[in-house]
Enzyme design. Structure first.
Site, PDB file in Angstrom:
ATOM      1  N   CYS A  22       4.144 -12.386   2.392  1.00  0.00           N
ATOM      2  CA  CYS A  22       5.007 -12.171   3.554  1.00  0.00           C
ATOM      3  C   CYS A  22       4.977 -13.369   4.491  1.00  0.00           C
ATOM      4  O   CYS A  22       3.924 -13.981   4.713  1.00  0.00           O
ATOM      5  CB  CYS A  22       4.536 -10.919   4.295  1.00  0.00           C
ATOM      6  SG  CYS A  22       5.441 -10.590   5.822  1.00  0.00           S
TER       7      CYS A  22
ATOM      8  N   ASN B 156      -0.997  -0.307   8.559  1.00  0.00           N
ATOM      9  CA  ASN B 156       0.023  -0.132   9.595  1.00  0.00           C
ATOM     10  C   ASN B 156       0.411   1.327   9.754  1.00  0.00           C
ATOM     11  O   ASN B 156       0.699   1.779  10.857  1.00  0.00           O
ATOM     12  CB  ASN B 156       1.240  -1.026   9.318  1.00  0.00           C
ATOM     13  CG  ASN B 156       2.129  -0.486   8.218  1.00  0.00           C
ATOM     14  OD1 ASN B 156       3.019   0.319   8.463  1.00  0.00           O
ATOM     15  ND2 ASN B 156       1.899  -0.920   6.980  1.00  0.00           N
TER      16      ASN B 156
ATOM     17  N   GLU C 236      -5.282  -8.708   2.744  1.00  0.00           N
ATOM     18  CA  GLU C 236      -4.690  -9.719   3.615  1.00  0.00           C
ATOM     19  C   GLU C 236      -5.761 -10.473   4.387  1.00  0.00           C
ATOM     20  O   GLU C 236      -5.719 -11.708   4.499  1.00  0.00           O
ATOM     21  CB  GLU C 236      -3.705  -9.077   4.595  1.00  0.00           C
ATOM     22  CG  GLU C 236      -3.069 -10.092   5.532  1.00  0.00           C
ATOM     23  CD  GLU C 236      -2.308  -9.469   6.677  1.00  0.00           C
ATOM     24  OE1 GLU C 236      -2.331 -10.055   7.769  1.00  0.00           O
ATOM     25  OE2 GLU C 236      -1.682  -8.410   6.483  1.00  0.00           O
TER      26      GLU C 236
ATOM     27  N   HIS D  40      -9.855  -5.723   3.518  1.00  0.00           N
ATOM     28  CA  HIS D  40      -8.414  -5.689   3.268  1.00  0.00           C
ATOM     29  C   HIS D  40      -7.972  -6.977   2.574  1.00  0.00           C
ATOM     30  O   HIS D  40      -8.417  -8.073   2.913  1.00  0.00           O
ATOM     31  CB  HIS D  40      -7.675  -5.526   4.594  1.00  0.00           C
ATOM     32  CG  HIS D  40      -6.232  -5.152   4.447  1.00  0.00           C
ATOM     33  ND1 HIS D  40      -5.263  -6.061   4.085  1.00  0.00           N
ATOM     34  CD2 HIS D  40      -5.596  -3.961   4.606  1.00  0.00           C
ATOM     35  CE1 HIS D  40      -4.089  -5.450   4.050  1.00  0.00           C
ATOM     36  NE2 HIS D  40      -4.264  -4.180   4.356  1.00  0.00           N
TER      37      HIS D  40
ATOM     38  N   SER E 123      -2.810   2.364   3.831  1.00  0.00           N
ATOM     39  CA  SER E 123      -1.884   1.479   4.543  1.00  0.00           C
ATOM     40  C   SER E 123      -2.325   1.341   5.992  1.00  0.00           C
ATOM     41  O   SER E 123      -2.253   2.295   6.774  1.00  0.00           O
ATOM     42  CB  SER E 123      -0.459   2.038   4.474  1.00  0.00           C
ATOM     43  OG  SER E 123       0.384   1.405   5.416  1.00  0.00           O
TER      44      SER E 123
ATOM     45  N   HIS F 122       0.831  -1.202   0.000  1.00  0.00           N
ATOM     46  CA  HIS F 122       0.000   0.000   0.000  1.00  0.00           C
ATOM     47  C   HIS F 122       0.871   1.259   0.000  1.00  0.00           C
ATOM     48  O   HIS F 122       0.949   1.993   0.997  1.00  0.00           O
ATOM     49  CB  HIS F 122      -0.952  -0.020   1.194  1.00  0.00           C
ATOM     50  CG  HIS F 122      -2.093  -0.971   1.008  1.00  0.00           C
ATOM     51  ND1 HIS F 122      -2.787  -1.511   2.054  1.00  0.00           N
ATOM     52  CD2 HIS F 122      -2.652  -1.484  -0.109  1.00  0.00           C
ATOM     53  CE1 HIS F 122      -3.735  -2.313   1.583  1.00  0.00           C
ATOM     54  NE2 HIS F 122      -3.659  -2.318   0.279  1.00  0.00           N
TER      55      HIS F 122
ATOM     56  N   CYS G 276       2.683  -9.334  13.724  1.00  0.00           N
ATOM     57  CA  CYS G 276       3.891  -9.191  12.910  1.00  0.00           C
ATOM     58  C   CYS G 276       4.968  -8.458  13.707  1.00  0.00           C
ATOM     59  O   CYS G 276       4.723  -7.379  14.257  1.00  0.00           O
ATOM     60  CB  CYS G 276       3.542  -8.423  11.632  1.00  0.00           C
ATOM     61  SG  CYS G 276       4.962  -7.874  10.682  1.00  0.00           S
TER      62      CYS G 276
END
Length: 407
Positions: free
Chosen positions: A148, A316, A178, A176, A314, A89, A284
């Site tokens: 990832c 994060n 993910e 999202h 994004s 992102h 993570c």
């Protein structure tokens, strides 16, 4: 659809790491950022002092994904190379990949329908759903998998939950990429189910149902887009396993785990808890390190404001901004161009609903006199953008003790 030709999948690079190292460095590195890190993560120019968080920017998973994309473009120079969507992102990174000739299947006019054995498809760092992967494999495409490792770790736990008859309760954003990919792992076993909760408030709704039951139809209406097909809360909340989108706020993921665990304990007692609730640490490490580093920066330094750099979509990066805004005025910007002048800044408001990428404009954002700014960047933000932001801040803070004028 099946072509009769097996898909070729690359998961460990394409043996061209050294060949693309120069291009990657030219596109994403910053000598200025290297110098700031070497000088104790501090930069001073005139009335401006910038304090850089000790962990920021590209994480290992993002760096690996971008590296693989560059390798794929060079290795398959004579073949069409596609990305399923954004590799990460960050608009600057994605635009560079488009400029290199990589086509995005999410762009207007593109479609998976025409793909076949002659095509190369890059799977992004977020991963793709089980169904999407199966479709590419059936078409015989050459696949470059940049998923990832932290995401893969979550998938392993969700798959175990499904195998053992536990519903995957996922702390994340159901739209999202993910989270959609993670949720699909729960459907790899017959009877597998998932439920996605966005935050503590939604987790509390689930906890209340676990403890007391309730209006089944109202529950399903509230979580209509966030549950697996055929989900039944009376059946599927009896055994629950916790998972999370890796880029969520660490403290919130931990909090969700605590309240859900307590609800299961209240319902079934300590002696039977293991038969009804499982939780593994799937946060993570890179996400956690960046969140810890920004808290450490704010504990160590007195700053007038924080600038957080990263794509507005994004997760994060948005969470880094949320952490900072509790302590000091905070501006989440996409790049140096958002610093329009010493009078005007364009940024994503921190209090926007999760998932919103709207931008606003704030006036008189840069204080007069000596100014101390804290700086961090999301895990999908390259050092080149961080360096340009620092240079722009220095340019705006030049001159007498007043904000820079327009322009």
């Amino acid at each position: 659809m099946s072509t009769g030709q097996p898909a070729v999948i690359y998961r460990k690079g394409l043996d061209l790491k050294e060949a693309v190292a120069g291009a990657l460095s030219a596109d994403y590195d910053s000598r200025l950022v290297d110098a700031i890190k070497a000088d104790g993560y501090r930069y001073a120019a005139g009335r401006l002092t910038v304090h850089l968080a000790h962990e920021f920017g590209f994480c290992y998973g993002v760096d690996r994904a971008v590296d693989y994309a560059y390798q794929a473009r060079q290795r398959f120079a004579d073949r069409p190379v596609y990305l399923t969507g954004e590799i990460i992102h960050n608009p600057d990174v994605n635009d560079k990949l488009r400029a290199a000739g990589i086509r995005f299947l999410s762009d207007p006019g593109e479609s998976t329908d025409r793909l076949g054995p002659g095509d190369v498809v890059i799977l992004p760092a977020f991963g793709v759903s089980v169904g999407v992967l199966a479709d590419f494999q059936a078409r015989g495409c050459t696949l470059v998998d940049t998923t990832c490792g932290s995401v893969l770790n979550v998938w392993k736990n969700v798959t175990r939950y499904a195998r053992d008859g536990f519903t995957a309760l996922i702390h994340g954003k159901y739209k999202h990429e993910e989270t959609r990919a993670t949720a699909s792992q729960a459907l790899t076993f017959p009877g597998g189910h998932y439920l996605v909760v966005l935050d503590r408030a939604e987790a509390d709704v689930v906890c209340d149902y676990i403890r007391h039951g309730g209006d089944r139809e109202a529950f399903l209406a509230r979580f209509a887009h966030a549950v697996s097909p055929g989900f039944d809360p009376d059946r599927d909340l009896v055994r629950v396993g916790l998972a999370n989108q890796t880029t969520m706020l660490m403290s919130e993921s931990l909090e969700v785990g605590v309240v859900v665990g307590q609800a299961m304990r209240d319902r079934y007692g300590d002696s039977d808890l293991a038969a009804h609730y499982r939780a593994f640490d799937t946060i993570c490490s890179a996400t956690q390190e960046r969140q810890d580093a920004v808290v450490d920066l704010l504990d160590r330094e007195t700053v007038d404001l924080m600038v957080v750099i990263g794509g507005y979509n994004s997760s994060n990066t948005c969470n880094l901004a949320r952490l900072c805004a509790v302590r000091v005025p905070t501006y989440h910007i996409a790049d140096a161009e958002c610093l329009a002048s010493g009078q005007t800044i364009r940024h994503r408001p921190v209090n926007l609903a999760k998932g919103s990428a709207a931008e606003t404009e704030t006036a008189s954002w840069l204080p007069a006199g000596a100014i101390s700014i804290g700086l961090t960047a999301g895990a999908s933000t390259p050092n080149a953008i961080v360096g340009r932001v620092v240079q722009r801040l220095a340019d705006l803070a030049t001159g007498p003790d007043r904000p820079a004028g327009p322009g």
